[in-house]
Design an enzyme around this catalytic site. Structure first.
Site, PDB file in Angstrom:
ATOM      1  N   TYR A   5      -0.962  -0.266  -9.721  1.00  0.00           N
ATOM      2  CA  TYR A   5      -0.460  -0.046  -8.247  1.00  0.00           C
ATOM      3  C   TYR A   5      -1.625   0.308  -7.282  1.00  0.00           C
ATOM      4  O   TYR A   5      -2.307   1.398  -7.764  1.00  0.00           O
ATOM      5  CB  TYR A   5       0.823   0.851  -8.199  1.00  0.00           C
ATOM      6  CG  TYR A   5       1.793   0.343  -8.727  1.00  0.00           C
ATOM      7  CD1 TYR A   5       2.992  -0.375  -8.006  1.00  0.00           C
ATOM      8  CD2 TYR A   5       2.328   0.599 -10.076  1.00  0.00           C
ATOM      9  CE1 TYR A   5       4.116  -0.857  -8.755  1.00  0.00           C
ATOM     10  CE2 TYR A   5       3.440   0.177 -10.909  1.00  0.00           C
ATOM     11  CZ  TYR A   5       4.355  -0.423 -10.247  1.00  0.00           C
ATOM     12  OH  TYR A   5       5.296  -0.837 -10.730  1.00  0.00           O
ATOM     13  N   HIS A  14      12.493  -8.782 -14.119  1.00  0.00           N
ATOM     14  CA  HIS A  14      13.086  -8.678 -12.882  1.00  0.00           C
ATOM     15  C   HIS A  14      12.583  -9.481 -11.903  1.00  0.00           C
ATOM     16  O   HIS A  14      11.209 -10.015 -11.826  1.00  0.00           O
ATOM     17  CB  HIS A  14      12.960  -7.302 -12.412  1.00  0.00           C
ATOM     18  CG  HIS A  14      11.547  -6.725 -12.159  1.00  0.00           C
ATOM     19  ND1 HIS A  14      10.717  -7.149 -13.111  1.00  0.00           N
ATOM     20  CD2 HIS A  14      11.091  -5.810 -11.330  1.00  0.00           C
ATOM     21  CE1 HIS A  14       9.335  -6.456 -12.860  1.00  0.00           C
ATOM     22  NE2 HIS A  14       9.707  -5.558 -11.738  1.00  0.00           N
ATOM     23  N   HIS A  51       6.864  -2.038  -3.033  1.00  0.00           N
ATOM     24  CA  HIS A  51       5.893  -2.674  -3.198  1.00  0.00           C
ATOM     25  C   HIS A  51       6.127  -4.313  -3.407  1.00  0.00           C
ATOM     26  O   HIS A  51       7.285  -4.517  -3.676  1.00  0.00           O
ATOM     27  CB  HIS A  51       5.301  -2.379  -4.734  1.00  0.00           C
ATOM     28  CG  HIS A  51       6.089  -2.526  -5.882  1.00  0.00           C
ATOM     29  ND1 HIS A  51       6.788  -1.450  -6.432  1.00  0.00           N
ATOM     30  CD2 HIS A  51       5.909  -3.567  -6.773  1.00  0.00           C
ATOM     31  CE1 HIS A  51       7.332  -2.420  -7.905  1.00  0.00           C
ATOM     32  NE2 HIS A  51       6.795  -3.425  -7.915  1.00  0.00           N
ATOM     33  N   HIS A  87       4.832   0.211 -18.169  1.00  0.00           N
ATOM     34  CA  HIS A  87       6.178   0.791 -17.907  1.00  0.00           C
ATOM     35  C   HIS A  87       6.978   0.791 -19.389  1.00  0.00           C
ATOM     36  O   HIS A  87       6.587  -0.430 -19.925  1.00  0.00           O
ATOM     37  CB  HIS A  87       6.742  -0.308 -16.853  1.00  0.00           C
ATOM     38  CG  HIS A  87       6.452  -0.390 -15.406  1.00  0.00           C
ATOM     39  ND1 HIS A  87       6.072   0.671 -14.860  1.00  0.00           N
ATOM     40  CD2 HIS A  87       5.834  -1.451 -14.840  1.00  0.00           C
ATOM     41  CE1 HIS A  87       5.830   0.678 -13.753  1.00  0.00           C
ATOM     42  NE2 HIS A  87       5.617  -0.989 -13.730  1.00  0.00           N
ATOM     43  N   HIS A 124       7.770 -10.350  -7.963  1.00  0.00           N
ATOM     44  CA  HIS A 124       9.014  -9.648  -7.586  1.00  0.00           C
ATOM     45  C   HIS A 124       8.698  -8.527  -6.355  1.00  0.00           C
ATOM     46  O   HIS A 124       7.378  -8.710  -6.061  1.00  0.00           O
ATOM     47  CB  HIS A 124       9.379  -8.856  -8.849  1.00  0.00           C
ATOM     48  CG  HIS A 124       8.390  -7.652  -9.286  1.00  0.00           C
ATOM     49  ND1 HIS A 124       7.461  -8.078 -10.206  1.00  0.00           N
ATOM     50  CD2 HIS A 124       8.268  -6.410  -9.078  1.00  0.00           C
ATOM     51  CE1 HIS A 124       6.621  -6.933 -10.304  1.00  0.00           C
ATOM     52  NE2 HIS A 124       7.103  -5.959  -9.634  1.00  0.00           N
ATOM     53  N   GLU A 184       1.573  -4.243  -6.530  1.00  0.00           N
ATOM     54  CA  GLU A 184       1.250  -4.375  -7.898  1.00  0.00           C
ATOM     55  C   GLU A 184       0.891  -5.372  -8.512  1.00  0.00           C
ATOM     56  O   GLU A 184       1.463  -6.740  -8.008  1.00  0.00           O
ATOM     57  CB  GLU A 184       2.854  -4.014  -8.451  1.00  0.00           C
ATOM     58  CG  GLU A 184       2.612  -3.797 -10.064  1.00  0.00           C
ATOM     59  CD  GLU A 184       4.076  -3.794 -10.535  1.00  0.00           C
ATOM     60  OE1 GLU A 184       4.126  -3.225 -12.165  1.00  0.00           O
ATOM     61  OE2 GLU A 184       5.117  -4.024 -10.103  1.00  0.00           O
TER      62      GLU A 184
END
Length: 308
Positions: free
Chosen positions: A256, A200, A215, A247, A154, A266
């Site tokens: 990160y 995502h 990122h 998260h 992503h 990431e």
């Protein structure tokens, strides 16, 4: 599994400041394979577990950042329907001929969205020379190197008018929004968008400057591998931003850091399984710190402020 018509983010082209040093990072530390080089000096790479010809292209430039991202869709018929819908949405589309600037790729359709980012759509790409096995396959053909990233997963993009960008992704690309964050006035601050069961495929944050990238995210196998990445970051003296942590948004386990040219990377494991019929998860902006960094419970300033 793609639930609709957009299969995945399949290609990203990044600008880098020192091609040799940055390429060494992508190959030896991140663990990608160099697939080919183009006549103008760009380098194409893939992870060990990807089937497509390549997923990342690096281009030497005076400024780090993003050139464009490309999404693979289910079929040529789907591609043509999305191109027509993109033009009806109001974006000007240009065709990129097959096997031109990206070796192995079929024709792609390029356009700029409201956030200032260049998107592409395509439906055909050649298989890589080295792919995962398909007949009684082992878990890998060659031992993964370095961080052993599994796939391009992503990216997070910064730019203005993300509500329109979100609407484009849902109305034209047939994606959906599992999770979002609103400002006190109800306007969108951030949105997480997917076309599959992943939390995502891409995300947007509202930002006054167009065309920025926060990122690029690569998938790891599990939380233990996130810890191993932390070791490699320390061993190789890379600049870390945040993590290992988790998260609450997406529930991903993460770390990160910056690659040598200054683009943030990431590496990510876990996350919930998304379905388009699930209730949408909504965050208020004053809870965003906990949403982003569940263990720390607060926003890390560098995380929101540094983009390329």
């Amino acid at each position: 599994m793609a639930l609709n018509q957009s299969l995945r983010p399949g290609l990203i082209q990044l600008r880098v400041l020192d091609l040799d040093e940055t390429l060494k990072f992508y190959k030896d530390i991140l663990g990608m394979d160099e697939v080919c080089r183009t006549s103008d000096g760009r380098v194409c790479l893939k992870t060990y577990d990807e089937f497509d010809h390549h997923s990342v292209t690096l281009r030497l430039a005076d400024e780090a950042g993003l050139d464009y991202v490309a999404f693979k869709v289910a079929s040529n018929e789907t591609l043509q329907e999305m191109v027509k819908a993109t033009e009806q949405f109001g974006y000007t589309v240009t065709e990129v001929p097959a096997d031109s600037d990206q070796p192995g790729y079929g024709k792609r359709y390029r356009f700029k969205i409201c956030t200032g980012h260049t998107f592409e759509l395509y439906s055909e790409v050649a298989l890589a020379e080295k792919t995962p096995g398909t007949i009684n396959p082992d878990i890998w053909n060659e031992p993964p190197r370095g961080m052993g990233v599994i796939r391009l997963d992503h990216f997070l993009l910064y730019g203005p008018n993300i509500e329109e960008a979100e609407r484009y992704c849902t109305e034209v690309m047939h994606m959906y929004v599992p999770e979002l964050c609103n400002k006190p006035d109800g306007k969108r601050m951030a949105t997480w968008i997917t076309g599959s069961n992943k939390p995502h495929d891409l995300a947007f944050v509202e930002y006054d400057k167009p065309g920025k990238i926060h990122h690029v995210g690569f998938l790891l196998q599990d939380w233990n591998h996130v810890g191993q990445v932390a070791d490699l970051i320390a061993i190789n003296r890379l600049k870390k931003d945040i993590g290992p942590t988790r998260h609450a948004i997406t529930r991903g386990q993460t770390i990160y850091f910056w690659e040598p040219s200054g683009n943030r990377i990431e590496v990510y494991a876990g996350g919930y399984t998304a379905y388009p019929d699930n209730p949408q998860r909504v965050w208020d902006v004053d809870h965003l710190g906990r949403g982003l960094f569940y263990y720390e419970g607060e926003i890390i300033p560098s995380f929101l402020e540094i983009v390329t």
